[in-house]
Design an enzyme around this catalytic site. Structure first.
Site, PDB file in Angstrom:
ATOM      1  N   THR A  17       3.004  -5.623  -7.487  1.00 38.62           N
ATOM      2  CA  THR A  17       2.904  -5.430  -6.040  1.00 38.62           C
ATOM      3  C   THR A  17       2.242  -6.623  -5.351  1.00 38.62           C
ATOM      4  O   THR A  17       2.419  -6.829  -4.162  1.00 38.62           O
ATOM      5  CB  THR A  17       2.097  -4.158  -5.698  1.00 38.62           C
ATOM      6  OG1 THR A  17       0.839  -4.219  -6.386  1.00 38.62           O
ATOM      7  CG2 THR A  17       2.836  -2.911  -6.139  1.00 38.62           C
ATOM      8  N   SER A 112      -7.116 -10.812  -6.960  1.00 44.01           N
ATOM      9  CA  SER A 112      -7.722  -9.879  -6.020  1.00 44.01           C
ATOM     10  C   SER A 112      -9.069  -9.353  -6.496  1.00 44.01           C
ATOM     11  O   SER A 112     -10.017 -10.105  -6.671  1.00 44.01           O
ATOM     12  CB  SER A 112      -6.740  -8.734  -5.719  1.00 44.01           C
ATOM     13  OG  SER A 112      -7.231  -7.908  -4.691  1.00 44.01           O
ATOM     14  N   HIS A 113      -9.154  -8.063  -6.733  1.00 43.29           N
ATOM     15  CA  HIS A 113     -10.398  -7.378  -7.052  1.00 43.29           C
ATOM     16  C   HIS A 113     -10.677  -7.341  -8.549  1.00 43.29           C
ATOM     17  O   HIS A 113     -11.649  -6.732  -8.989  1.00 43.29           O
ATOM     18  CB  HIS A 113     -10.337  -5.944  -6.524  1.00 43.29           C
ATOM     19  CG  HIS A 113      -9.125  -5.211  -7.007  1.00 43.29           C
ATOM     20  ND1 HIS A 113      -7.854  -5.531  -6.566  1.00 43.29           N
ATOM     21  CD2 HIS A 113      -8.973  -4.213  -7.900  1.00 43.29           C
ATOM     22  CE1 HIS A 113      -6.973  -4.742  -7.165  1.00 43.29           C
ATOM     23  NE2 HIS A 113      -7.626  -3.943  -7.990  1.00 43.29           N
ATOM     24  N   ASP A 276     -13.904  -8.110  -1.586  1.00 37.92           N
ATOM     25  CA  ASP A 276     -13.480  -8.281  -2.969  1.00 37.92           C
ATOM     26  C   ASP A 276     -13.230  -9.741  -3.324  1.00 37.92           C
ATOM     27  O   ASP A 276     -13.574 -10.649  -2.558  1.00 37.92           O
ATOM     28  CB  ASP A 276     -12.239  -7.440  -3.243  1.00 37.92           C
ATOM     29  CG  ASP A 276     -11.002  -7.978  -2.550  1.00 37.92           C
ATOM     30  OD1 ASP A 276     -11.136  -8.563  -1.459  1.00 37.92           O
ATOM     31  OD2 ASP A 276      -9.881  -7.807  -3.089  1.00 37.92           O
ATOM     32  N   ASP A 278     -10.669 -11.824  -3.418  1.00 44.18           N
ATOM     33  CA  ASP A 278      -9.921 -12.740  -2.541  1.00 44.18           C
ATOM     34  C   ASP A 278     -10.100 -12.426  -1.062  1.00 44.18           C
ATOM     35  O   ASP A 278      -9.445 -13.022  -0.219  1.00 44.18           O
ATOM     36  CB  ASP A 278      -8.442 -12.752  -2.906  1.00 44.18           C
ATOM     37  CG  ASP A 278      -7.740 -11.435  -2.615  1.00 44.18           C
ATOM     38  OD1 ASP A 278      -8.406 -10.384  -2.643  1.00 44.18           O
ATOM     39  OD2 ASP A 278      -6.522 -11.448  -2.375  1.00 44.18           O
ATOM     40  N   ASP A 280      -9.555  -9.639   0.805  1.00 43.12           N
ATOM     41  CA  ASP A 280      -8.666  -8.793   1.603  1.00 43.12           C
ATOM     42  C   ASP A 280      -9.064  -7.312   1.599  1.00 43.12           C
ATOM     43  O   ASP A 280      -8.470  -6.516   2.315  1.00 43.12           O
ATOM     44  CB  ASP A 280      -7.197  -8.969   1.185  1.00 43.12           C
ATOM     45  CG  ASP A 280      -6.913  -8.556  -0.244  1.00 43.12           C
ATOM     46  OD1 ASP A 280      -7.849  -8.155  -0.966  1.00 43.12           O
ATOM     47  OD2 ASP A 280      -5.733  -8.638  -0.656  1.00 43.12           O
ATOM     48  N   ARG A 281     -10.065  -6.946   0.823  1.00 43.08           N
ATOM     49  CA  ARG A 281     -10.518  -5.544   0.799  1.00 43.08           C
ATOM     50  C   ARG A 281     -11.910  -5.430   1.395  1.00 43.08           C
ATOM     51  O   ARG A 281     -12.633  -6.408   1.527  1.00 43.08           O
ATOM     52  CB  ARG A 281     -10.521  -4.998  -0.632  1.00 43.08           C
ATOM     53  CG  ARG A 281      -9.141  -4.978  -1.258  1.00 43.08           C
ATOM     54  CD  ARG A 281      -9.152  -4.301  -2.609  1.00 43.08           C
ATOM     55  NE  ARG A 281      -7.813  -4.303  -3.182  1.00 43.08           N
ATOM     56  CZ  ARG A 281      -7.353  -3.414  -4.041  1.00 43.08           C
ATOM     57  NH1 ARG A 281      -8.140  -2.422  -4.449  1.00 43.08           N
ATOM     58  NH2 ARG A 281      -6.124  -3.481  -4.520  1.00 43.08           N
ATOM     59  N   SER A 364      -6.889   2.017  -0.911  1.00 43.83           N
ATOM     60  CA  SER A 364      -7.528   1.155  -1.899  1.00 43.83           C
ATOM     61  C   SER A 364      -8.382   0.083  -1.221  1.00 43.83           C
ATOM     62  O   SER A 364      -8.366  -1.080  -1.616  1.00 43.83           O
ATOM     63  CB  SER A 364      -6.476   0.531  -2.817  1.00 43.83           C
ATOM     64  OG  SER A 364      -5.466  -0.113  -2.070  1.00 43.83           O
ATOM     65  N   LYS A 375      -3.927  -7.615   4.248  1.00 41.76           N
ATOM     66  CA  LYS A 375      -5.118  -6.866   4.613  1.00 41.76           C
ATOM     67  C   LYS A 375      -6.281  -7.844   4.741  1.00 41.76           C
ATOM     68  O   LYS A 375      -6.219  -8.948   4.207  1.00 41.76           O
ATOM     69  CB  LYS A 375      -5.415  -5.758   3.607  1.00 41.76           C
ATOM     70  CG  LYS A 375      -5.354  -6.120   2.133  1.00 41.76           C
ATOM     71  CD  LYS A 375      -5.486  -4.865   1.294  1.00 41.76           C
ATOM     72  CE  LYS A 375      -5.354  -5.157  -0.199  1.00 41.76           C
ATOM     73  NZ  LYS A 375      -3.966  -5.276  -0.642  1.00 41.76           N
ATOM     74  N   ARG A 495      -3.359   6.692 -11.236  1.00 41.78           N
ATOM     75  CA  ARG A 495      -4.156   7.045 -10.062  1.00 41.78           C
ATOM     76  C   ARG A 495      -3.756   8.429  -9.579  1.00 41.78           C
ATOM     77  O   ARG A 495      -2.567   8.714  -9.408  1.00 41.78           O
ATOM     78  CB  ARG A 495      -3.961   5.993  -8.961  1.00 41.78           C
ATOM     79  CG  ARG A 495      -4.622   4.685  -9.343  1.00 41.78           C
ATOM     80  CD  ARG A 495      -4.704   3.688  -8.220  1.00 41.78           C
ATOM     81  NE  ARG A 495      -5.609   2.602  -8.619  1.00 41.78           N
ATOM     82  CZ  ARG A 495      -5.506   1.355  -8.246  1.00 41.78           C
ATOM     83  NH1 ARG A 495      -4.536   0.996  -7.430  1.00 41.78           N
ATOM     84  NH2 ARG A 495      -6.363   0.443  -8.650  1.00 41.78           N
TER      85      ARG A 495
END
Length: 542
Positions: A17, A112-113, A276, A278, A280-281, A364, A375, A495
């Site tokens: 994704t 990412s995270h 996070d 990168d 974006d969260r 998320s 995001k 999940r």
């Protein structure tokens, strides 16, 4: 100066994704990163002489792959590369750079995270000219190319000094090393009332911003301490480190527990936020109140007009299917469009480009708007501070008043990480086989109203995305959702999303897991999760 290198394909380079994510030892195999980058270029057309943006979250192996990408971009015929100083660009900042300077696209190096380090995670994704992640038709083409690639082209030149700002020549292509923060900070000043936020902070509201040793550190220092006047030390863990300082840079109640505990303490800050790897969260927490990402989306949408960039109102709201329906009730009251998409920010791109949605969110810990096509963690933090400044209320007051007006969507996500892949796939397959027989069945007081495997029909381009998550909907508005995550690098993550709508304010004070206990038990029963995975409890509960 341009050389062609013979190579052999790897068969495991299917993007998820958010691009291709693997462990560093996988990416550091001979030609592994080069194969994927060349496959990106081979899947695109019309970029000769155009600009490519490159940057990443500073994790281990970031600089090495950026050097490869720059040299390969020169060999491919790009006219210019814009790269963040030190190889740093947060994902939303990269999206902004692509859009602001009308670049052809961008390569974002991030997982990412996920954790970083010599044996941890790395990732590469391609973003298109609107600043958003490549749609499936492009990622499918990239994957197809990776399976047959036999050569890549690269400029045979020395590495570039990524730490020196300025313009440089690489094999006839211009490389501009840019300040990674300046354009993003300028955009935030245009969207939010910095004066009102300065007054809020000067009035005694204390904030703690945890960058978790990751990319938002320089952005947060510039925005919150230098431009908004928060005291020095308000931004924590602000130096981006290759291993994130040992942090797992995922802003949730497990990995940002120190921040949560600090805000909840009697003499701690009034407001806390974490971002996070990168950038974006986001996680938002106020004294006495953790804000679920689903509620955060709904509250931002309900209060959007307090921010100058959204003063004329919003066109619509989009959320991923597993995200709670809290935002749906806001959209209904505002009389605007509400769009339910699969998980993955790329699905919001068409809605944003078409002007159908303005604000988007995922459970998320991702929230954003049409200012970029990703995001955006710090954007969400600034929006909350702008709302607090405009309403002159605390986080807890804002949230409880929102519930009183719209009802509360009790909501939780249970993650079972690094499950055996075969077992996880078998669990989902068995669930799909049960779908036709579930409606009408009762589990205690819960009666199944409907069950399906979510499919999305894009209202803009007509594309259809199937098998996006198994939903079991109960009478009265409760539901459980099961899906496999596409963001991990080893095993599978199952999940389970659990949601109950409660309109009665007198029942809004129940602890979340207690309020959802019967639904959690039914979810485990229907999925046979314990039997099939051997897991007694989730790895992470958010």
């Amino acid at each position: 100066m341009i050389k062609t290198v013979k190579t052999a394909p790897y068969q495991d380079q299917k993007p998820g994704t958010s691009g291709l994510r693997k462990k560093v030892p996988v990416f550091s195999q001979e030609n592994y990163a080069e194969n994927f980058i060349q496959s990106i270029f081979d899947s695109l057309e019309g970029f000769q002489g155009k600009t490519l943006v490159i940057g990443g979250d500073g994790r281990y192996y970031n600089r090495e792959v950026i050097q490869k990408a720059i040299k390969m971009a020169a060999a491919a015929g790009f006219g210019k590369v814009m790269v963040g100083q030190g190889g740093i660009l947060s994902t939303p900042a990269a999206s902004n750079i692509i859009r602001k300077y009308k670049a052809f696209g961008g390569i974002v190096l991030s997982a990412s995270h996920n954790p970083g380090g010599p044996t941890e995670d790395f990732g590469i994704k391609y973003n298109i000219g609107n600043g958003g992640p490549a749609p499936e038709k492009i990622t499918d083409a990239i994957f197809a190319r990776t399976k047959v690639i036999d050569a890549y082209r690269i400029a045979d030149v020395p590495d570039l000094n990524l730490d020196q700002l300025g313009s440089f020549d690489v094999a006839g292509m211009t490389v501009e090393v840019i300040d990674p923060v300046a354009d993003y900070a300028e955009l935030m000043e245009q969207l939010f009332d910095f004066g009102a936020i300065r007054t809020l902070l000067a009035g005694g509201v204390r904030i703690a911003i945890d960058s978790m040793g990751a990319v938002t550190g320089p952005y947060a220092k510039e925005i919150f301490e230098k431009r908004l006047g928060a005291p020095e030390g308000s931004v924590r863990n602000f130096t981006p480190l290759p291993d994130f300082g040992g942090h797992h840079p995922d802003p949730n109640l497990v990995h940002a527990k120190d921040l949560y505990d600090d805000v909840m303490s009697a003499d701690g800050p009034d407001f806390g936020a974490a971002s996070d790897g990168d950038g974006d969260r986001n996680m938002i927490v106020g004294k006495g109140m953790f804000v679920t990402p689903s509620d955060s989306l709904a509250i931002i949408a309900a209060n959007a007009t307090v921010a100058p960039g959204y003063s004329k109102g919003i066109a619509g709201i989009a959320r991923s299917m597993p995200t709670s329906a809290a935002a749906d009730r806001v959209a209904e009251k505002l009389g605007i469009g509400m769009y339910e998409t699969p998980t993955g920010w790329k699905f919001f791109g068409n809605l944003l480009d078409a002007g159908k949605a303005t604000v988007c969110g995922e459970e998320s810990f991702g929230t954003g708007s049409d200012h970029v096509r990703e995001k955006d963690g710090l954007w969400a933090v600034l929006f909350w501070l702008n709302i607090m400044a405009a309403r002159k209320e605390s986080v807890a007051e804002i949230v409880t008043k929102h519930w009183a007006e719209y009802g509360r969507n009790y909501y939780s996500r249970h993650d079972y990480e690094e499950v055996d892949t075969e077992a996880a796939n078998a669990l989902v397959a068995a669930l799909r086989e049960k779908l036709a027989s579930l409606p009408g069945q009762s589990f205690g007081a819960l009666k199944v109203a409907a069950a399906d495997d979510f499919a999305y029909h894009d209202p803009v381009d007509g594309s259809v995305s199937k098998n996006q998550g198994v939903r079991v909907l109960f009478e009265g508005g409760s539901r459980v959702v099961f899906r496999l995550s596409g963001t991990g690098t080893s095993g599978a993550t199952i999940r389970v999303y659990v949601e109950r709508y409660e309109p009665d304010p007198a029942k809004h004070g129940i602890e979340t897991q207690a309020a959802l206990a019967d639904l959690i038990a039914v979810a485990n029963e229907i999925s046979e999760l314990k039997t099939r995975t051997g897991r007694d409890k989730p790895t992470v509960i958010t």
